[in-house]
Design an enzyme around this catalytic site. Sequence first.
Site, PDB file in Angstrom:
ATOM      1  N   ASP A  29     -60.891 111.354 -37.462  1.00  0.00           N
ATOM      2  CA  ASP A  29     -60.502 112.756 -37.439  1.00  0.00           C
ATOM      3  C   ASP A  29     -61.467 113.492 -38.372  1.00  0.00           C
ATOM      4  OD1 ASP A  29     -58.710 115.101 -37.409  1.00  0.00           O
ATOM      5  OD2 ASP A  29     -58.282 114.493 -39.469  1.00  0.00           O
ATOM      6  N   ASP A  31     -60.908 117.167 -40.074  1.00  0.00           N
ATOM      7  CA  ASP A  31     -60.342 117.974 -41.165  1.00  0.00           C
ATOM      8  C   ASP A  31     -59.427 117.142 -42.069  1.00  0.00           C
ATOM      9  OD1 ASP A  31     -61.536 120.438 -40.279  1.00  0.00           O
ATOM     10  OD2 ASP A  31     -60.121 120.366 -38.600  1.00  0.00           O
TER      11      ASP A  31
HETATM   12 MG   LIG Z   1     -57.003 116.183 -40.016  1.00  0.00          MG
END
Ligand SMILES: [Mg+2]
Length: 476
Positions: A29, A31
Amino acid sequence: MTEPTDGTGRRIYTNRTLNLRALRAIGYDMDYTLIHYRVKEWESLAYRYVKERLLKRGWPVESMEFEPDRFIRGLMIDTELGNIVKANRFGYPKRATHGTRVLGFDELRSAYARQMVELSDPRFRFLNTLFSLSEACWFSQLVDCLDEGQLSGVRDYRDLSHLLRFEVDEAHVEGRLKAEIVAHPEKFVELDPDTALALLDQKRAGKKLMLITNSEWSYTQAMMQYAFDPFLTGMTWQALFDLIIVDAQKPAFFTATNPIYEVVSAEGLLRTVRRPVELGKVYQGGHVALIEEGLGCSGDDILYVGDHLFGDVQVSKRIQRWRTALVLRELEHEVEEVSSFYDAQKTLEALMGEKEAMEQQSAQLRLKLQRIQGGYGPRASQSEEELRDEMAALRDRLQHLDVQIAPLAKAVGTISNPYWGQLMRTGNDKSQLARQVERYADVYMSRVSNFLGPTPFAYLRSSRGSLPHDPLIGDP
Ligand SMILES: [Mg+2]
């Protein structure tokens, strides 16, 4: 209690044994996973954009301020009662606020006498990520306003929570928030030069690397360039990844079959995809089956690393049986605080041990007295009076002990956060967050660059785990 071996929290903590060497692909992922934001700055900004929207509704929020330490990940918003709750691993609430007011012991007990806190119950909303902190802050402040009859257009706490959710989502998607981050990444991103090296190690060790983010292409490109390119020589961030998926719409990415498009230009031009996905390209949307087909591997060949307990870790584990890693940056602060409290914790445990022994002694005396009075069972050698004297002396000693224990116990309850205590514990027990972590995350860590320590070839073994009936080491 074991000696603290590492007070930095910079290790990989293993719930289930994981052979890094055997993995064929690792997905990330973006962020709060590959890129860590300065929470206070990011959430203050998000808070401000939500405030603008609430002011347009005519709500009296002008003077309200974001309080960064007021809430932590892993709490639950109770949309029925207007509370924010921290529960233990069984779902029993242990601390709560109503609005911004901390609930007393009796209030907490009566509010949840018949109610467990269940993640599957739509009444409760779990604070899954650090992106939830400003929303929790808003919810608590707006509950106060609602109680005082100051909010027009909402009937109850549930209504309020829906409306707030809507406004937070709108503030995130309207583009100004992210535009401000992109314009001044140095204000919002905390760089970690080691992350690029950790990924490069994995790539050179033969793993296929993927980026699977819900962020859109333009934002992803800007952020990854800022956070990775200065630490790579002779290559750009894109070359680290075999597949890049933006706008992935997790958790639906793991559970549904969304259409996929190829991103064919830096500006984000899209093309319909008719063939299987090809390595080295950038895609938008899609779903897990297309990715597994493109990679030529599936299930436990793949590790997915993310910070969202539900969207990244729970669904990928529960539905796809991928191996999972959760990133919890707060662990570094928590481990540091717990380590610095080590001596006081040892004292507290010794005092609690003493207290337990005295309570047991007191119970024995009471039983002896009961048997004498009832005229049954084996009789004690002491008289009733002697037993009563002994019990009174024990009571005094217990009271004295409680005076020593109280401040230490109070201090333990404020380790890591003054309002909620530790992320992973409630009192002596594991927190609801800790239960979710051990259930769905095979490993967890404070940041991605912690992979550097064990190398891509490590066999990460889970610890044995303790059970209440385990014999104590050192017991006679
Ligand atoms: Mg995230």
